[in-house]
Design a protein around this motif. Sequence first.
Motif, PDB file in Angstrom:
ATOM      1  N   ALA A 212       0.599  -0.745   0.508  1.00  0.00           N
ATOM      2  CA  ALA A 212      -0.092  -0.230   0.293  1.00  0.00           C
ATOM      3  C   ALA A 212       0.715   1.433  -0.070  1.00  0.00           C
ATOM      4  O   ALA A 212       0.560   1.853  -0.985  1.00  0.00           O
ATOM      5  CB  ALA A 212      -0.871  -0.173   1.482  1.00  0.00           C
ATOM      6  N   ALA A 213       2.052   1.202   0.320  1.00  0.00           N
ATOM      7  CA  ALA A 213       3.041   2.503   0.521  1.00  0.00           C
ATOM      8  C   ALA A 213       3.785   2.378  -0.042  1.00  0.00           C
ATOM      9  O   ALA A 213       3.659   3.984  -1.265  1.00  0.00           O
ATOM     10  CB  ALA A 213       3.933   1.616   1.675  1.00  0.00           C
ATOM     11  N   THR A 214       4.155   1.349  -1.339  1.00  0.00           N
ATOM     12  CA  THR A 214       5.416   1.329  -2.140  1.00  0.00           C
ATOM     13  C   THR A 214       4.196   1.382  -4.025  1.00  0.00           C
ATOM     14  O   THR A 214       5.036   1.260  -4.859  1.00  0.00           O
ATOM     15  CB  THR A 214       6.195   0.234  -2.066  1.00  0.00           C
ATOM     16  N   GLY A 215       3.368   0.212  -3.629  1.00  0.00           N
ATOM     17  CA  GLY A 215       2.751  -0.448  -4.779  1.00  0.00           C
ATOM     18  C   GLY A 215       2.773  -1.702  -5.084  1.00  0.00           C
ATOM     19  O   GLY A 215       3.568  -2.240  -4.911  1.00  0.00           O
ATOM     20  N   GLY A 216       1.380  -2.473  -5.109  1.00  0.00           N
ATOM     21  CA  GLY A 216       1.220  -3.471  -5.286  1.00  0.00           C
ATOM     22  C   GLY A 216       0.176  -4.432  -5.062  1.00  0.00           C
ATOM     23  O   GLY A 216      -0.595  -3.577  -4.690  1.00  0.00           O
ATOM     24  N   PRO A 217      -0.438  -5.366  -5.208  1.00  0.00           N
ATOM     25  CA  PRO A 217      -1.985  -5.803  -5.463  1.00  0.00           C
ATOM     26  C   PRO A 217      -1.716  -5.721  -3.526  1.00  0.00           C
ATOM     27  O   PRO A 217      -1.418  -6.700  -3.281  1.00  0.00           O
ATOM     28  CB  PRO A 217      -1.610  -6.976  -5.710  1.00  0.00           C
ATOM     29  N   VAL A 218      -2.389  -5.161  -2.884  1.00  0.00           N
ATOM     30  CA  VAL A 218      -3.008  -5.139  -1.647  1.00  0.00           C
ATOM     31  C   VAL A 218      -3.589  -6.442  -0.595  1.00  0.00           C
ATOM     32  O   VAL A 218      -3.441  -6.930  -0.255  1.00  0.00           O
ATOM     33  CB  VAL A 218      -3.088  -3.213  -1.313  1.00  0.00           C
ATOM     34  N   TRP A 219      -4.830  -6.483  -1.638  1.00  0.00           N
ATOM     35  CA  TRP A 219      -6.439  -6.499  -1.270  1.00  0.00           C
ATOM     36  C   TRP A 219      -5.597  -8.485  -0.535  1.00  0.00           C
ATOM     37  O   TRP A 219      -6.459  -9.113   0.367  1.00  0.00           O
ATOM     38  CB  TRP A 219      -7.181  -6.489  -1.968  1.00  0.00           C
ATOM     39  N   PRO A 220      -5.235  -8.719  -1.712  1.00  0.00           N
ATOM     40  CA  PRO A 220      -4.876 -10.645  -1.869  1.00  0.00           C
ATOM     41  C   PRO A 220      -3.843 -10.558  -0.621  1.00  0.00           C
ATOM     42  O   PRO A 220      -4.352 -11.581   0.287  1.00  0.00           O
ATOM     43  CB  PRO A 220      -3.730 -10.478  -3.314  1.00  0.00           C
ATOM     44  N   SER A 221      -2.882  -9.817  -0.359  1.00  0.00           N
ATOM     45  CA  SER A 221      -2.236 -10.048   1.288  1.00  0.00           C
ATOM     46  C   SER A 221      -3.084  -9.209   2.128  1.00  0.00           C
ATOM     47  O   SER A 221      -2.466 -10.480   3.491  1.00  0.00           O
ATOM     48  CB  SER A 221      -0.905  -8.833   1.071  1.00  0.00           C
ATOM     49  N   LEU A 222      -3.764  -9.089   1.645  1.00  0.00           N
ATOM     50  CA  LEU A 222      -4.061  -7.881   3.181  1.00  0.00           C
ATOM     51  C   LEU A 222      -6.191  -9.905   3.832  1.00  0.00           C
ATOM     52  O   LEU A 222      -6.086 -10.304   4.752  1.00  0.00           O
ATOM     53  CB  LEU A 222      -5.512  -6.753   2.596  1.00  0.00           C
ATOM     54  N   GLY A 223      -5.881 -10.455   2.674  1.00  0.00           N
ATOM     55  CA  GLY A 223      -7.377 -10.769   2.958  1.00  0.00           C
ATOM     56  C   GLY A 223      -6.544 -12.852   2.950  1.00  0.00           C
ATOM     57  O   GLY A 223      -6.851 -13.383   4.305  1.00  0.00           O
TER      58      GLY A 223
END
Length: 256
Positions: A212-223
């Motif tokens: 989220a800070a540097t760019g990338g797919p946030v939601w899969p990792s958060l899930g």
Amino acid sequence: MRTLRLITLGSLLHAKHLSRSSLEITIALLVPVVQATLAIYLFRAGNQPHALLQAAVGAGLMGVWSSVLFGSGGAIQNQRWQGTLEMIMLAPRPPALVILPITLANALTGTYAMIATLAWGRLLYGIPLDFADPLAFAVAAPACVLALGMFGLLLASTFVLLRNANALTNTLEYPIWLVSGMLVPITALPPWTGPLAAVLPTTWGARAVREAATGGPVWPSLGICLAISLGYLALGALMMTHVERRARTAATLALA
């Protein structure tokens, strides 16, 4: 609703209790700043100025993890020293529902670590807080804190069984944040650490916040982080019931 009210009021009560401890306040104020300073100078020495924001975020996650780990162990130990651990275990509620607010309260107080490291890096070192996805960061950071609180329940079950919980917390702090990739990339670690990192919610939570800070797919990792944390929550509840019965049998709840 009763369960939610119990967890909410319990978390607020323990957070207020922590705010009355001068030692807890001093540690919470100083440790994140020291960790942020070391992380920033480490990345500067490595000629990676583009990674300074990542270093500040990683140091903040380290502070949250330290707060959960030592706070959970310390809270159980304090209850034992005060002679109230037996009363907590005798409460007409499952032991997990009574201990979970303690771990959540420590995770909530640990959010200061994230705020402090980012503010310290911005004000003193001029690190631009250019988040790739500010909205995702605002969601991922609290979710990661909540996940660490649920993970703390599993750790707290061991702390109930052991009279000296600090002996365990001292051995878990640095290995967990190192394997989780909070500051050092997992790819830089030996291959055998990969499976271990994959089953830790700290790994996926740190990845979500960093993306989220540097760019990338946030939601899969958060899930994945939340899913693993729910699994640890269920396992922690079972472990808490087991160790509570075993501690009663072995008479290890009290100091004497």
